[in-house]
Design a protein around this motif. Structure first.
Motif, mmCIF file in Angstrom:
data_model
loop_
_atom_site.group_PDB
_atom_site.id
_atom_site.type_symbol
_atom_site.label_atom_id
_atom_site.label_comp_id
_atom_site.label_asym_id
_atom_site.label_seq_id
_atom_site.Cartn_x
_atom_site.Cartn_y
_atom_site.Cartn_z
ATOM 1 N N HIS A 272 0.873 -1.176 0.000
ATOM 2 C CA HIS A 272 0.000 0.000 0.000
ATOM 3 C C HIS A 272 0.906 1.220 0.000
ATOM 4 C CE1 HIS A 272 -2.470 -3.229 1.429
ATOM 5 N NE2 HIS A 272 -3.522 -2.497 1.677
ATOM 6 N N LYS B 228 -0.986 7.466 -5.355
ATOM 7 C CA LYS B 228 -2.068 7.478 -4.373
ATOM 8 C C LYS B 228 -2.981 6.288 -4.573
ATOM 9 C CE LYS B 228 -5.054 11.000 -5.321
ATOM 10 N NZ LYS B 228 -6.266 10.401 -5.889
ATOM 11 N N SER C 98 -6.505 6.216 -3.119
ATOM 12 C CA SER C 98 -7.926 6.552 -3.172
ATOM 13 C C SER C 98 -8.230 7.242 -4.504
ATOM 14 C CB SER C 98 -8.278 7.506 -2.029
ATOM 15 O OG SER C 98 -8.027 8.843 -2.409
ATOM 16 N N TRP D 71 -9.872 9.905 -4.625
ATOM 17 C CA TRP D 71 -10.151 11.299 -4.271
ATOM 18 C C TRP D 71 -8.999 12.219 -4.680
ATOM 19 C CZ3 TRP D 71 -11.105 8.744 1.022
ATOM 20 C CH2 TRP D 71 -12.333 8.051 0.996
ATOM 21 N N GLN E 216 -6.768 11.550 4.521
ATOM 22 C CA GLN E 216 -7.751 11.151 3.505
ATOM 23 C C GLN E 216 -7.407 9.774 2.932
ATOM 24 O OE1 GLN E 216 -9.149 13.921 0.178
ATOM 25 N NE2 GLN E 216 -7.706 12.630 -0.914
ATOM 26 N N GLU E 217 -6.123 9.574 2.598
ATOM 27 C CA GLU E 217 -5.729 8.293 2.004
ATOM 28 C C GLU E 217 -5.907 7.143 2.991
ATOM 29 O OE1 GLU E 217 -4.439 7.466 -1.314
ATOM 30 O OE2 GLU E 217 -5.539 9.343 -1.598
ATOM 31 N N THR F 192 -7.928 7.052 5.526
ATOM 32 C CA THR F 192 -9.367 6.881 5.734
ATOM 33 C C THR F 192 -9.958 5.958 4.661
ATOM 34 O OG1 THR F 192 -9.469 9.091 6.655
ATOM 35 C CG2 THR F 192 -11.545 8.150 5.961
ATOM 36 N N TYR F 193 -9.419 6.092 3.464
ATOM 37 C CA TYR F 193 -9.860 5.228 2.363
ATOM 38 C C TYR F 193 -9.579 3.754 2.692
ATOM 39 C CZ TYR F 193 -10.151 3.335 -2.398
ATOM 40 O OH TYR F 193 -10.482 2.603 -3.501
ATOM 41 N N GLU G 128 -12.230 2.703 5.199
ATOM 42 C CA GLU G 128 -13.566 2.542 4.612
ATOM 43 C C GLU G 128 -13.651 1.340 3.689
ATOM 44 O OE1 GLU G 128 -14.656 6.287 2.881
ATOM 45 O OE2 GLU G 128 -14.881 7.238 4.850
ATOM 46 N N GLN G 129 -12.559 1.038 2.990
ATOM 47 C CA GLN G 129 -12.549 -0.101 2.070
ATOM 48 C C GLN G 129 -12.191 -1.410 2.787
ATOM 49 O OE1 GLN G 129 -13.301 0.144 -1.384
ATOM 50 N NE2 GLN G 129 -14.014 2.134 -0.668
#
Ligand SMILES: [Zn+2]
Length: 497
Positions: free
Chosen positions: A176, A184, A186, A188, A207-208, A210-211, A214-215
């Protein structure tokens, strides 16, 4: 298979320039729900973990991911002189400095050579070790990230207008891999524009990650690097609380991505830590900034733009509060002569150089001389053995029979020894007292603020918070964390699919 922690992942938040004293004050004076939560749930909190020297991000990160000091990982600091190529490497102190050195070469040094050439291929990184053990890992916005998986950095068109480089640069990272806009995960696009430093900011890192949450794709081990606080402390000083408050908001956002904060803690081991501290730089510019060009007169110092010229005598590798001073012709200009000149300035607290197996140390601030070498009868608090001769007050050493502990300069001997064995060349390393910073040709300076790179406790001690395991690192140094974290990942619960 050892398995005794009910948690599934280790998540490490690297919070640039987090220091204990301002954090404690912020906890008292500000509302910090996320830090408060972690503090309450922490199994361990250590205010004073030792960072490597020079206290610059690339060295800190390389030390962390390899579990070795720079004598093994070979990334000396942010700026250093490559003897073989006869040029200064600079991974990015200042854009003007980089322009003078050649922007495209600097970009390539940072984007490619740092990880793929300079970081010693003969030591393994935590990502490579985890891969060998069949585990996944994430690096989010760290500068040093070498891993086992082929990847590529995509250079945006705008950047390529200024630097003649290909659209993509091949590199190897963890499974990752997030490196600003250049790599990147995500879909977004927020926070990654040129004016957001192409994603090298706290919002983008959060933000990354968090992705991933969430996934449901959090790997076994993650480093999430939040870079912003560094600049605030440089500008507003050590006790800046606003940057800590901002990081708290970002940590809240991250915790909110889980179904509850409790769940975030039940499923993951959390490690929150700084990377290096900063020391105050005085208000009075003239007094605070140590101008090495003036101090080293009349010797001829290599100009950044021109590169090494035939009659040059000295090259400077400037790292804010510390500096490598290279002699291009040590037979004509020996290192002890350079050291003596540096000693004439009382604002320089440590001056060290290597002579065969001995490391010599003097100070502009203290009388006496000291020399030491590896092996011998004196054992320090990290169980390293030394032979020490001369005046131990030079390095504020406390020798008690055959036992050695440290005062103002943590892990002083190993940190100097590794620094002076980190790369080829004939050089003196020196560091200023708190209150001061080195300047040279177009280096950044932070009078009436703070800075790092130095050897002192102020630059070198960082806090570390551990939640979700009783396990503790063997010693409280960044260099000792890798082996400990590998052990933590072996104890994790197998993820249920
Ligand atoms: Zn900095």
């Amino acid at each position: 298979m050892s398995e005794n922690n009910p948690r599934e992942h280790v998540i490490m938040m690297m919070l640039d320039t987090l220091m204990d004293e301002p954090l404690q004050r912020a906890l008292e004076e500000e509302s910090l729900p996320a830090f408060q939560f972690f503090m309450e749930k922490a199994n361990h909190y250590y205010p004073d973990v030792v960072a490597p020297f020079p206290t610059m991000s690339v060295n800190v990160e390389s030390t962390f991911i390899t579990g070795h000091y720079s004598d093994q990982h070979h990334i000396p600091a942010l700026a250093w002189f490559n003897q073989k190529e006869q040029r200064i490497i600079n991974y990015g102190t200042h854009v003007i400095e980089q322009m003078k050195l050649g922007l495209s070469r600097c970009v390539y040094d940072t984007f490619y050579r740092l990880n793929n050439e300079h970081l010693n291929p003969n030591v393994t990184t935590i990502y490579e070790d985890l891969y060998q053990e069949g585990k996944t890992a994430a690096s989010v916005n760290a500068l040093v990230y070498r891993g086992p998986v082929e990847n590529e950095l995509k250079l945006p068109r705008l950047l390529r207008l200024f630097v003649p480089l290909d659209r993509t640069i091949p590199t190897k990272g963890p499974s990752h891999f997030v490196y600003g806009k250049f790599s990147k995960m995500s879909p977004w696009t927020k926070y990654s524009h040129v004016w957001n430093k192409y994603g090298f900011n706290n919002h983008f890192s959060i933000q990354e990650f968090t992705y991933f949450v969430e996934q449901d794709m959090i790997p076994h081990f993650s480093i999430v690097y939040l870079p912003d606080h560094d600049k605030r402390v440089h500008k507003h000083g050590r006790m800046d609380l606003k940057g800590i408050k901002q990081m708290d908001e970002q940590l809240q956002q991250l915790l909110n991505a889980f179904s509850s904060w409790e769940e975030a803690l039940e499923r993951n081991i959390w490690i929150l830590m700084g990377d290096n501290g900063q020391a105050t730089v005085g208000e009075n510019k003239e007094q605070a900034l140590v101008d090495l060009r003036r101090l080293l007169e009349p010797w001829k110092i290599t100009k950044l733009r021109k590169g090494v010229q035939p009659d040059d005598q000295i090259v400077l590798g400037m790292n804010l509060r510390s500096c490598f001073v290279y002699s291009l012709h040590p037979d004509v200009l020996p290192l002890d002569e350079i050291a003596k000149k540096l000693q004439s300035d009382a604002r320089i607290e440590v001056i060290a150089w290597k002579e065969q197996e001995w490391i010599h140390v003097i100070s502009g601030d203290k009388q006496g001389t000291l020399r030491f070498k590896e092996n011998g009868n004196v054992k320090d608090v990290y169980e390293q053995m030394w032979t020490i001769e001369g005046d131990t007050t030079v390095l504020d050493l406390n020798v008690n029979g055959s036992k050695l502990s440290f005062g103002e300069y943590p892990d002083a001997l190993k940190r100097l020894h590794s620094c002076l064995h980190s790369h080829d060349g004939d050089y003196v390393v020196c560091a200023t007292k708190p209150g001061h910073e080195f300047i040279g040709e177009s280096t950044p300076h932070h009078e009436n603020g703070a800075s790092h790179g130095g050897f002192h406790n102020d630059d070198s001690l960082i806090p570390l918070l551990v939640a979700g395991t009783e396990s503790q690192p063997p010693f409280l140094r960044i260099v000792d964390l890798k082996t400990w974290i590998l052990q933590l990942t072996r104890e994790l619960k197998e993820r249920s699919e």
